[in-house]
Write a protein that holds these residues in place. Sequence first.
Motif, PDB file in Angstrom:
ATOM      1  N   GLY A 145      48.511  41.879  44.008  1.00 54.40           N
ATOM      2  CA  GLY A 145      48.188  41.386  45.255  1.00 54.40           C
ATOM      3  C   GLY A 145      46.653  41.483  45.266  1.00 54.40           C
ATOM      4  N   LYS A 146      46.085  42.272  46.385  1.00 53.89           N
ATOM      5  CA  LYS A 146      44.675  42.318  46.594  1.00 53.89           C
ATOM      6  C   LYS A 146      44.019  42.876  45.272  1.00 53.89           C
ATOM      7  CE  LYS A 146      44.816  41.937  51.410  1.00 53.89           C
ATOM      8  NZ  LYS A 146      44.258  42.800  52.850  1.00 53.89           N
TER       9      LYS A 146
ATOM     10  N   MET B 136      43.509  40.113  42.697  1.00 49.87           N
ATOM     11  CA  MET B 136      42.218  39.110  43.096  1.00 49.87           C
ATOM     12  C   MET B 136      41.013  39.971  42.722  1.00 49.87           C
ATOM     13  SD  MET B 136      43.903  36.375  43.613  1.00 49.87           S
ATOM     14  CE  MET B 136      42.311  35.510  44.343  1.00 49.87           C
ATOM     15  N   MET B 137      40.809  41.064  43.064  1.00 47.73           N
ATOM     16  CA  MET B 137      39.432  41.614  42.834  1.00 47.73           C
ATOM     17  C   MET B 137      39.236  41.816  41.254  1.00 47.73           C
ATOM     18  SD  MET B 137      38.599  45.797  43.658  1.00 47.73           S
ATOM     19  CE  MET B 137      38.943  45.537  45.308  1.00 47.73           C
TER      20      MET B 137
ATOM     21  N   LYS C 221      38.182  38.294  40.125  1.00 48.74           N
ATOM     22  CA  LYS C 221      36.930  37.804  40.613  1.00 48.74           C
ATOM     23  C   LYS C 221      35.852  38.566  39.699  1.00 48.74           C
ATOM     24  CE  LYS C 221      37.769  36.799  45.411  1.00 48.74           C
ATOM     25  NZ  LYS C 221      37.557  37.309  46.767  1.00 48.74           N
TER      26      LYS C 221
END
Length: 283
Positions: free
Chosen positions: A149-150, A153-154, A157
């Motif tokens: 999930g998020k 993605m963190m 990045k």
Amino acid sequence: MNREIIDISDYTILLEEASTENNLIDSCFFDEPVIAIAFYGAGDVGLTVKFDGKTKEFHHTKGMVLSFYADNMVEFEHHVSKLKSLQCLVIATTIRNIDKLPNGEGQFLEQYLYQLIHPKDHYVEGPVFNMSPEMFQLVEQFFSNTYEGKIKMMFYKSHITALLSHYFGQLAKQQNTKLNTSQIEKINLAQEILLSDLENPPSLTELANRIGTNINKLKIEFKAQFGVPVFKYLQNERLKKAYSLIKNEQKTIQEAAWAVGYDSLGSFSNAFEKKFGYRPSQV
């Protein structure tokens, strides 16, 4: 065959991983013209690039970084086999997105990869070199993380930014110490000699003699090509091989240490932890 495509900050990130008992050819194209940097991990897969009746082959991709421009007329083939698995991370963008990239990365692309921003053929190849140990470790983490999930993605990045920072940093160093074709061939031969016998590698004197140079030139040119001194490169390759033996071939820690030339289990464990951040018993 595992393939994951993620869009992050005007980049398209492609993660590919595959292993097989039989020979496998995985072919792919890009839907539109891209500027891309491909980072090859531990698999050492074979790569063939085909365009306009031309062919470019890479037989040893382990640790390789390949930058290129390619339009939709270019075909990329990965030749996967039992001994050559696929582990590849591609960071790609389009020319129209150059000015939108974060952290001034568009300016770095223009400065260091000018020929890719202004292509004159269907396929244009930029710098090709071997990753530094820091870059290799970052690439490994893309394939070994278990986030979702998020948080995932963190993670992506932050690691894309770190990986590109190391990449452009290594390009900057190479521009300050440019090697000619003859020097590059000799240093690549030195690399092959080291990798062929990690357990009993030659001394610096012997290695220099075998490639037809002297120790001082060997040290300077090897670091210019690979970003680290000869001994550090050898140590990193030994530890990466040991990691693979423990994780993928179920070797004991002692067996892995012996296989890559460590007589002391304590020295091996300490070096392993310093490189990977955890003990070999935690693999």
